[in-house]
Design an enzyme around this catalytic site. Structure first.
Site, short mmCIF file in Angstrom:
data_model
loop_
_atom_site.label_atom_id
_atom_site.label_comp_id
_atom_site.label_asym_id
_atom_site.label_seq_id
_atom_site.Cartn_x
_atom_site.Cartn_y
_atom_site.Cartn_z
N HIS A 37 -5.61 -3.83 -1.26
CA HIS A 37 -5.52 -2.78 -2.27
C HIS A 37 -5.63 -3.33 -3.70
CE1 HIS A 37 -4.57 0.65 0.33
NE2 HIS A 37 -4.07 -0.28 1.12
N LYS A 52 -12.23 -0.40 0.76
CA LYS A 52 -11.44 0.44 -0.16
C LYS A 52 -12.17 0.52 -1.51
CE LYS A 52 -7.29 -0.83 2.37
NZ LYS A 52 -7.23 0.27 3.32
N SER A 95 0.79 -1.23 0.00
CA SER A 95 0.00 0.00 0.00
C SER A 95 0.82 1.28 0.00
CB SER A 95 -0.95 0.00 1.19
OG SER A 95 -0.23 -0.12 2.40
N1 PMP Z 1 -4.68 -5.04 4.99
C1 PMP Z 1 -4.06 -4.13 4.22
C2 PMP Z 1 -2.95 -4.58 3.31
C3 PMP Z 1 -4.44 -2.78 4.27
O1 PMP Z 1 -3.83 -1.87 3.52
C4 PMP Z 1 -5.50 -2.40 5.13
C5 PMP Z 1 -6.02 -0.98 5.18
N2 PMP Z 1 -5.25 0.00 5.65
C6 PMP Z 1 -6.09 -3.38 5.92
C7 PMP Z 1 -5.68 -4.68 5.81
C8 PMP Z 1 -7.18 -3.03 6.87
O2 PMP Z 1 -8.39 -2.96 6.21
P1 PMP Z 1 -9.62 -2.20 6.85
O3 PMP Z 1 -9.38 -0.73 6.66
O4 PMP Z 1 -10.80 -2.71 6.13
O5 PMP Z 1 -9.64 -2.56 8.29
#
Ligand code: PMP
Length: 395
Positions: A213, A243, A185
């Protein structure tokens, strides 16, 4: 307040502030779309994960409202008591269809999902090989599992193979898992999944890919595992519904047996209330939209490529992104914060990402152009980047 807590907080908050590492929370007044309002000021928004613009999609809003009228605002219980509504069942069938797996289980968030899934399968007699740049929720999920954790150098397949061999030859572990983000990310690069699968086959590793992502973005919207055609080779396909899908929640898609186990052993599923029905209905409708048409995903890539090329032409370091995520690497933390502040003053909201989210000295403005941005918005943002870049001596 206890004196020990007071001095702990005082000392540590001061330290963060003096190092330029304390992030003030910005409050968005209204919807989180391609433009947002903060402190009464309209800004081009380059920091949301609302890749396809679905968080503010009119049709999805209507679907959510109808579901609220029919079911109410809450699910009423945890999934294993009586919080599993027919909508949750429909959602999980839809996710499995979308991901090309036998079954799926959904959770309240992507973060929660990693905490749930890793610890339900891995334990103290096991070993996890984890990419050094994996998301915080993976790191925490691994820690919670009490498995032995071995980090491998980011996307370095020689290092992964060496560490897999060492783990196997030690004879200490019952199970070994390799775990990676599908799309990283902070840099926008893809995991080397074909190599990871090859190594996993060689050493009988469990494969776990968090494609938070990737869904809605890579693989014509179906994600990074699909992009590489590896649906049959990845044991855990993790994703978030917050997302590209635009709502909230997380999921694991995989073999029926795995999902059956997670339904009886993953603790947030057992002990935390289910996602509300309005959200679930909107998620189902969003996935249907993605399955019906590629239009939004294509628009996202078009905008991402346009913005990336624009920054590159201006002379910015945009790293090695393979997705619409467009980092603009500034380096030093305070300069990165200043850059972001100047962008804000000029009308662009693009958040500075600094240590500890990324390694020290690699502070960056992480831009997320979305399907909802117009060319005019992106052009305006590029001209502001140019102005601030020259002013601060970055370009
Ligand atoms: N896994 C990854 C790779 C992420 O980038 C994120 C989001 N920041 C999450 C999990 C967490 O997802 P959520 O925002 O739905 O809790």
């Amino acid at each position: 307040m206890a004196k020990a807590l007071d001095s702990f907080l005082e000392e540590n908050l001061q330290q963060l502030k003096s190092q330029g590492l304390y992030n003030e929370i910005d409050v968005v007044e209204g919807a989180n779309g391609p433009e947002i309002q903060i402190n009464g000021k309209r800004l081009i928004n380059l920091s949301s994960n609302n890749y396809l613009g679905l968080a503010t999609n009119q049709e999805l809003k209507e679907v959510a409202k109808r579901a609220i009228d029919q079911y109410g605002v809450g699910a009423g219980a945890v999934r294993t008591i009586n919080g599993t509504l027919d909508l949750h069942d429909q959602l999980e069938a839809k996710i499995a269809e979308f991901k090309g797996t036998e079954a799926a289980i959904s959770y309240q968030s992507g973060f929660n999902c990693n905490m749930a899934a890793i610890s339900a399968v891995m334990g103290k007699d096991d070993c996890i090989l984890s990419d050094q740049l994996n998301h915080a929720s993976i790191i925490d999920g691994c820690r919670l599992s009490k498995a032995h954790i071995v980090a491998y150098t980011h996307s370095d397949m020689d290092d992964l193979r060496k560490k897999a061999r060492e783990a196997v030859e030690s004879g200490r572990y019952k199970k070994i898992m390799v775990i990676t983000d599908g799309v990283f990310s902070m840099d926008g690069d893809l995991a080397k999944l074909p190599d990871i699968v090859e190594i996993a086959k060689e050493f009988d590793l469990i494969t776990y890919v968090d494609d938070a992502h990737g869904s809605g973005v890579t693989g014509k919207g179906r994600g990074t595992v699909k992009h590489f055609g590896l649906e049959k080779d990845i044991d855990f396909q993790i994703g978030t519904l917050s997302k590209a899908i635009g709502v909230v929640g997380g999921y694991v898609a995989g073999k029926r047996k795995l999902i059956d186990w997670l339904k009886v052993r993953s603790r947030p599923f057992l002990f935390s209330t289910a996602v509300p029905p309005g959200d679930v209905a909107a998620i189902i409708a969003a996935i249907n939209m993605l399955m019906d048409s590629n239009e939004l995903t294509e628009k996202l890539w078009e905008n991402g490529n346009y913005f990336k090329e624009g920054l590159k032409q201006l002379g910015f370091d945009i790293g090695n992104s393979e997705t619409p995520i467009t980092p603009c690497i500034i380096g030093e933390e305070k300069l990165t914060q200043r850059f972001s502040k100047r962008l804000l003053e000029e009308g662009v909201y693009a958040k500075a990402i600094v240590y500890p989210t990324v390694p020290r000295g690699t502070g960056r403005i992480r831009n997320m152009p979305t399907a909802g941005h117009s060319k005019a918005m992106l052009d305006k943002a590029l001209s502001i980047f140019e102005k601030v870049g020259r002013e601060l001596g970055v370009i």
